[in-house]
Scaffold this active site. Sequence first.
Site, PDB file in Angstrom:
ATOM      1  N   GLY A   1       0.615   5.818  -0.260  1.00 35.40           N
ATOM      2  CA  GLY A   1      -0.221   7.008  -0.328  1.00 35.40           C
ATOM      3  C   GLY A   1       0.527   8.232   0.147  1.00 35.40           C
ATOM      4  O   GLY A   1       1.730   8.190   0.420  1.00 35.40           O
ATOM      5  N   GLY A   2      -0.214   9.328   0.283  1.00 33.88           N
ATOM      6  CA  GLY A   2       0.395  10.600   0.641  1.00 33.88           C
ATOM      7  C   GLY A   2       0.936  10.648   2.046  1.00 33.88           C
ATOM      8  O   GLY A   2       1.692  11.546   2.385  1.00 33.88           O
TER       9      GLY A   2
ATOM     10  N   ASP B   1     -12.406   9.039   9.920  1.00 31.50           N
ATOM     11  CA  ASP B   1     -12.382   8.750   8.492  1.00 31.50           C
ATOM     12  C   ASP B   1     -13.022   7.393   8.234  1.00 31.50           C
ATOM     13  O   ASP B   1     -12.419   6.498   7.656  1.00 31.50           O
ATOM     14  CB  ASP B   1     -10.943   8.787   7.965  1.00 31.50           C
ATOM     15  CG  ASP B   1     -10.900   8.842   6.435  1.00 31.50           C
ATOM     16  OD1 ASP B   1     -11.942   9.139   5.807  1.00 31.50           O
ATOM     17  OD2 ASP B   1      -9.829   8.570   5.855  1.00 31.50           O
TER      18      ASP B   1
ATOM     19  N   GLY C   1       0.836  -1.195   0.000  1.00 38.40           N
ATOM     20  CA  GLY C   1       0.000   0.000   0.000  1.00 38.40           C
ATOM     21  C   GLY C   1       0.866   1.237   0.000  1.00 38.40           C
ATOM     22  O   GLY C   1       1.952   1.255   0.587  1.00 38.40           O
TER      23      GLY C   1
ATOM     24  N   LYS D   1       4.315   0.108   8.522  1.00 39.66           N
ATOM     25  CA  LYS D   1       4.025   1.371   7.847  1.00 39.66           C
ATOM     26  C   LYS D   1       5.073   2.439   8.167  1.00 39.66           C
ATOM     27  O   LYS D   1       5.302   2.771   9.323  1.00 39.66           O
ATOM     28  CB  LYS D   1       2.641   1.869   8.247  1.00 39.66           C
ATOM     29  CG  LYS D   1       2.205   3.020   7.354  1.00 39.66           C
ATOM     30  CD  LYS D   1       1.623   4.134   8.132  1.00 39.66           C
ATOM     31  CE  LYS D   1       1.252   5.252   7.191  1.00 39.66           C
ATOM     32  NZ  LYS D   1       1.677   6.525   7.697  1.00 39.66           N
TER      33      LYS D   1
ATOM     34  N   THR E   1       4.040   4.613   3.340  1.00 41.74           N
ATOM     35  CA  THR E   1       4.055   3.372   2.570  1.00 41.74           C
ATOM     36  C   THR E   1       3.973   2.202   3.529  1.00 41.74           C
ATOM     37  O   THR E   1       4.615   2.201   4.580  1.00 41.74           O
ATOM     38  CB  THR E   1       5.346   3.278   1.734  1.00 41.74           C
ATOM     39  OG1 THR E   1       5.438   4.434   0.898  1.00 41.74           O
ATOM     40  CG2 THR E   1       5.329   2.029   0.864  1.00 41.74           C
ATOM     41  N   VAL E   2       3.173   1.185   3.153  1.00 40.91           N
ATOM     42  CA  VAL E   2       2.988   0.004   3.991  1.00 40.91           C
ATOM     43  C   VAL E   2       3.657  -1.192   3.323  1.00 40.91           C
ATOM     44  O   VAL E   2       3.478  -1.435   2.133  1.00 40.91           O
ATOM     45  CB  VAL E   2       1.493  -0.289   4.224  1.00 40.91           C
ATOM     46  CG1 VAL E   2       1.317  -1.525   5.103  1.00 40.91           C
ATOM     47  CG2 VAL E   2       0.832   0.899   4.876  1.00 40.91           C
TER      48      VAL E   2
END
Length: 743
Positions: free
Chosen positions: A425-426, A540, A423, A443, A429-430
Amino acid sequence: MRMFLQLGLGFVLLAAQYASGIVVPSSQCRRQCGNVEIPYPFGIDPGCSLTQGFQLSCKVQDGIPKPFRGAFEVLDISLTQGTTRVLNYILGYCYNTSTRSMEYFGRYGGFNEGDPSSPYRLSDTQNRFTVIGCSALALISDYDGTGYQGLGVATCRNLSDLVNGSCSGMGCSQTTIPKRMYYYDTTFSASVNTSQIWEFNRCSYAVLMEAAAFKFSTTYVNTNKFNDTYNGRVPMILEWAIRDVKSCDAAKQNTTGTYACLSANSKCVDSTNDQGYTCNCTNGYAGNPYLLDGCKDVNECNHNPCPSDGYCRNIAGEYRCSCRVGKKYVTESNTCNPNIGFIIGVTMGLFGLMVIVMITIFWGQMILQKRKLNKVKQEYFRKHGGVLLFDKMKSEKGLAFNVFSEAELIHATDNFDSSRIIGKGGHGTVYKGIIKNMSVAIKRCAVVDERQKKEFGQEMLILSQINHKNVVKLLGCCLEVEVPILVYEFVLNGTLFELIHGKNQASQISFNTLLRIAHEAAEGLSFLHLYASPPIIHGDVKSSNILLDDNYMAKVSDFGASILAPSDKEQFVTMVQGTCGYLDPEYMQTCQLTDKSDVYSFGVILLEILTGQLPLKLEGSEKQRSLSLIFLSAMKENNLEAVLVNHVKGQESMELLRGLADLAKKCLDMCGDNRPSMKEVADELNRLRKLSLHPWVQLGVETEVENLLGGDTTGGYEIELSGYPMGESENQPINPRSSYYAR
């Protein structure tokens, strides 16, 4: 004629004298009454308590055994805190429209055994004298009415003056009590009553109760809801101690043999509420200090406190770490580092003086660089709250949380190889990693600010203690790097978003399966709201943040936008990151993130299950783009079937679907106060699940789906860019409070 009602409470209840020696209780003594544990020095059988003051009775009420001290039901007993939680009775003072007079109701009389030798004192820190009403003046006093006297005053002109949660005099007041109280009585002033305002406030209430168990509701003033909610009784905290002596020093010098701390590894603690003392186990031990050999050694090695390449040796009250030959244990960093002196010695014997000089220079430089690196790591560790985290871990033996070294995580991910990425994203990273033969999600967070660094250790400790089957477990973290690294449990089978909107879509999934997943997710969010300490607001909630394990059980994940429930008004206004289509419109206006914001977002997830549509579309008019607006418009026009996905209409009865739609509508109410709590949502989903299996509603049995998602899974750790699912447009994100949580 004025009525004076005493609600007398005297806990230490008989003027019992301590025996000349401590009697060890028989192993035949019962230590359970219903669901309540009865630890010594308490007892429910004759001869099974330390003194008469600790004697309880076990009575059967409504077919359930319950412990009592007199007429007061005991809820729980804490040896470490020295407290007993009981149910106290609410006193009411109401205007009778028939007799046109004020009348008391509730429990009359009560206990009247005020005895200063009693083990019990009313807790001055955890209890508050609470008065509710618009024209109420209540008096609380101690045993003979000549010592402490306090007033509770609650007034209001009309119901619009009242505010939910506010108990500072307008409709509700709370008053503290002094220390050393073992009895109290209560009465209302006859000169202040509700005879003139009975149309909107007929009754007033007064009770001494646990402050943490009470939250004022405006409905308590104009209805009987306060008395009905608690069924006439509320929790109250009693602080108990052995009070035949003034202090621990006096108890230890007592020659009559009545010192109660019998265990060899126990310690005496002076009471903070009147004279007396309690007993606790010393550090490294746990159990019952009032019993011979009651404090047992805690085996810290069971929780792997040493480095992964080291060895742990448990000793009485503590533990020791050691490393294999060629390495040495460094206490400060809890690592096994190379034994440089040993390596240099071997090298000198093999290569001679010249090689010795070269190696000495080489290792000298290496040591210098290593010291610099260790100094940098230690500074990162301090900035991220590592010292606070370690101190807390040492004080709470057995905490299932690890502080990993950077070397361990590099080894677990093959130096963070790109092939391990699951994974991105902003906000980081995972990677998939292997630690001690167990798959984990590691992560690497993006940049965090200085304020977040200071709070990181404390908030990691809070999140680590969340242990619920429907919440992704935080296993540990690494603090010796510039930006913290988090380690989570690995969840295998993707997300609810993929299950509904993926290439196979929800047409191949039974509706019962989706309903079960929604119920499990609601249970996880309810746990965060109600039972985390302090409570956690997710911030969220969306279908892509509900992961599915190998049994397709729901696990709430992604705490990148989460905040701890605020403890004051200044903390309450918080800007966080969310996802368009799920955001609470009330939050967008007020910037006040509450648990009801999570409820709104969860309502959108229910719409995805019912309609199979995305929460937000990029084309069409405003009402056509928002799934929430489309659904609410259909509900307003009584045209629910128009928005339901076809295969759902074919699987389930409209009664069930309308029930789920009504629940979603309540969750999407524009006013947060009108929305149900997550606990109520979970309970309603549980009811609907049972309805779906009722033989008059549906005769089929849920079919197992061998491969719901199809293809290879990424483990469900997709990370969004600026709050949007991958593939959608990126807008400027709202500044998160805790951007370093898994995202």
